[in-house]
Design a protein around this motif. Structure first.
Motif, mmCIF file in Angstrom:
data_model
loop_
_atom_site.group_PDB
_atom_site.id
_atom_site.type_symbol
_atom_site.label_atom_id
_atom_site.label_comp_id
_atom_site.label_asym_id
_atom_site.label_seq_id
_atom_site.Cartn_x
_atom_site.Cartn_y
_atom_site.Cartn_z
ATOM 1 N N GLY A 3 0.859 -1.052 -0.168
ATOM 2 C CA GLY A 3 0.260 -0.070 0.077
ATOM 3 C C GLY A 3 0.737 1.303 -0.067
ATOM 4 N N TRP A 4 2.406 1.149 0.017
ATOM 5 C CA TRP A 4 3.132 2.217 0.073
ATOM 6 C C TRP A 4 2.756 2.902 -1.366
ATOM 7 C CZ3 TRP A 4 5.023 4.428 4.368
ATOM 8 C CH2 TRP A 4 5.788 5.578 4.208
ATOM 9 N N PRO A 5 2.886 4.215 -1.348
ATOM 10 C CA PRO A 5 2.822 5.146 -2.329
ATOM 11 C C PRO A 5 4.008 4.794 -3.484
ATOM 12 C CG PRO A 5 2.249 6.510 -0.746
ATOM 13 C CD PRO A 5 2.767 5.087 -0.129
ATOM 14 N N ASP A 6 3.688 5.076 -4.740
ATOM 15 C CA ASP A 6 4.412 4.796 -5.821
ATOM 16 C C ASP A 6 5.814 5.543 -5.679
ATOM 17 O OD1 ASP A 6 3.104 2.960 -7.146
ATOM 18 O OD2 ASP A 6 1.690 4.690 -7.942
ATOM 19 N N ARG A 7 5.802 6.898 -5.195
ATOM 20 C CA ARG A 7 6.890 8.020 -5.105
ATOM 21 C C ARG A 7 6.921 8.533 -3.822
ATOM 22 N NH1 ARG A 7 10.665 8.090 -9.096
ATOM 23 N NH2 ARG A 7 9.937 7.563 -10.950
ATOM 24 N N THR A 8 8.157 8.631 -3.267
ATOM 25 C CA THR A 8 8.471 9.263 -2.000
ATOM 26 C C THR A 8 9.371 10.287 -2.077
ATOM 27 O OG1 THR A 8 7.708 7.042 -0.910
ATOM 28 C CG2 THR A 8 8.903 8.843 0.402
ATOM 29 N N TYR A 9 9.197 11.503 -1.752
ATOM 30 C CA TYR A 9 10.088 12.895 -1.787
ATOM 31 C C TYR A 9 9.983 13.439 -0.595
ATOM 32 C CZ TYR A 9 9.419 12.463 -6.958
ATOM 33 O OH TYR A 9 9.450 11.557 -8.167
ATOM 34 N N VAL A 10 11.121 14.311 -0.352
ATOM 35 C CA VAL A 10 11.614 15.111 0.789
ATOM 36 C C VAL A 10 11.605 16.551 0.385
ATOM 37 C CG1 VAL A 10 12.981 15.605 2.658
ATOM 38 C CG2 VAL A 10 12.876 13.038 2.080
ATOM 39 N N LEU A 11 10.690 17.342 0.868
ATOM 40 C CA LEU A 11 10.601 18.562 0.483
ATOM 41 C C LEU A 11 11.279 19.530 1.248
ATOM 42 C CD1 LEU A 11 6.795 18.949 -0.432
ATOM 43 C CD2 LEU A 11 8.527 18.094 -1.913
ATOM 44 N N LYS A 12 12.207 20.301 0.591
ATOM 45 C CA LYS A 12 13.085 21.418 1.541
ATOM 46 C C LYS A 12 12.190 22.636 1.798
ATOM 47 C CE LYS A 12 17.074 20.302 -1.547
ATOM 48 N NZ LYS A 12 18.057 20.801 -2.322
ATOM 49 N N PRO A 13 12.321 23.479 2.546
ATOM 50 C CA PRO A 13 13.500 23.334 3.490
ATOM 51 C C PRO A 13 13.283 22.533 4.809
ATOM 52 C CG PRO A 13 12.563 25.366 3.895
ATOM 53 C CD PRO A 13 11.548 24.659 2.858
ATOM 54 N N HIS A 14 12.018 22.074 5.044
ATOM 55 C CA HIS A 14 11.744 21.369 6.403
ATOM 56 C C HIS A 14 11.819 20.056 6.510
ATOM 57 C CE1 HIS A 14 10.007 25.391 6.387
ATOM 58 N NE2 HIS A 14 10.551 25.614 7.325
ATOM 59 N N LEU A 26 -7.975 3.400 -5.535
ATOM 60 C CA LEU A 26 -7.240 3.079 -4.309
ATOM 61 C C LEU A 26 -7.615 1.591 -3.698
ATOM 62 C CD1 LEU A 26 -6.703 6.425 -2.664
ATOM 63 C CD2 LEU A 26 -4.990 5.286 -3.746
ATOM 64 N N SER A 27 -6.779 0.758 -3.498
ATOM 65 C CA SER A 27 -6.941 -0.410 -2.552
ATOM 66 C C SER A 27 -7.292 -0.107 -1.072
ATOM 67 C CB SER A 27 -5.862 -1.398 -2.768
ATOM 68 O OG SER A 27 -4.485 -0.954 -1.881
ATOM 69 N N ASP A 28 -7.689 -1.080 -0.378
ATOM 70 C CA ASP A 28 -7.817 -0.758 1.071
ATOM 71 C C ASP A 28 -6.615 -0.684 1.618
ATOM 72 O OD1 ASP A 28 -10.375 -1.289 0.539
ATOM 73 O OD2 ASP A 28 -10.615 -3.091 1.364
ATOM 74 N N GLU A 29 -5.393 -1.235 1.292
ATOM 75 C CA GLU A 29 -4.186 -1.052 1.984
ATOM 76 C C GLU A 29 -3.417 0.304 1.787
ATOM 77 O OE1 GLU A 29 -5.000 -3.859 0.082
ATOM 78 O OE2 GLU A 29 -4.657 -5.740 1.246
ATOM 79 N N GLN A 30 -3.968 0.787 0.470
ATOM 80 C CA GLN A 30 -3.335 2.185 0.115
ATOM 81 C C GLN A 30 -3.921 3.168 0.901
ATOM 82 O OE1 GLN A 30 -4.060 1.763 -4.163
ATOM 83 N NE2 GLN A 30 -1.923 1.663 -4.636
ATOM 84 N N VAL A 31 -5.494 3.031 1.047
ATOM 85 C CA VAL A 31 -6.165 3.954 2.001
ATOM 86 C C VAL A 31 -5.670 4.094 3.365
ATOM 87 C CG1 VAL A 31 -8.429 4.320 2.862
ATOM 88 C CG2 VAL A 31 -8.268 3.971 0.661
#
Length: 142
Positions: free
Chosen positions: A75-86, A101-106
């Motif tokens: 269920g983890w999202p397709d892409r993971t990013y870290v936004l600057k500056p925080h 969305l699957s139940d796991e994704q929700v």
């Protein structure tokens, strides 16, 4: 209404000599595949110089050919990013116009949001742009 032009391609990806087809942005988004949406999102996020990664949730196999337990949470999202500056977590779940969305994704998405992360269910690059710009504007106003 914005229109895009493209040459129809044969199955080997070579342009044919047929007339160019014209479709609206909305029509293109409705027909876009998961890979096309993902490629556009990756290009945009790279252009914005945002650090992130693609989540490979495919079934891993050992040298013996037997399936192994996955390392990515179901269920983890397709892409993971870290936004600057925080260092804000910014996740993207890519869906075509007809995907759900699957139940796991929700469950996972709800957990990420409850933990202070941002999650976008993106059916187009525009969805990601809007969420990214909204976040950047929100931190400017603090």
């Amino acid at each position: 209404m914005q229109r895009k032009s493209f040459k129809k391609q044969n199955i080997r990806g070579k342009a044919s000599n047929k007339k160019q087809a014209h479709i609206s942005t909305e029509e293109y988004q409705k027909s876009a595949t998961h890979k096309q949406i993902e490629a556009g999102i990756e290009e945009y996020m790279n252009w914005m110089q945002v650090e992130g990664t693609h989540t490979d949730a495919s079934m891993p196999f050992g040298k013996d050919g037997q399936p192994r337990p996955g390392k990515v949470k179901v269920g983890w999202p397709d892409r993971t990013y870290v936004l600057k500056p925080h260092g804000k977590m910014f996740c993207i779940e890519i869906k075509t116009e007809i995907d759900k969305l699957s139940d796991e994704q929700v469950t996972v998405i709800s957990s990420i949001i409850a933990s202070g992360g941002i999650v976008v269910v993106a059916r187009s690059v525009e969805d990601v742009k809007q969420a990214y710009v909204a976040y950047m504007n929100s931190i400017k106003n603090q």
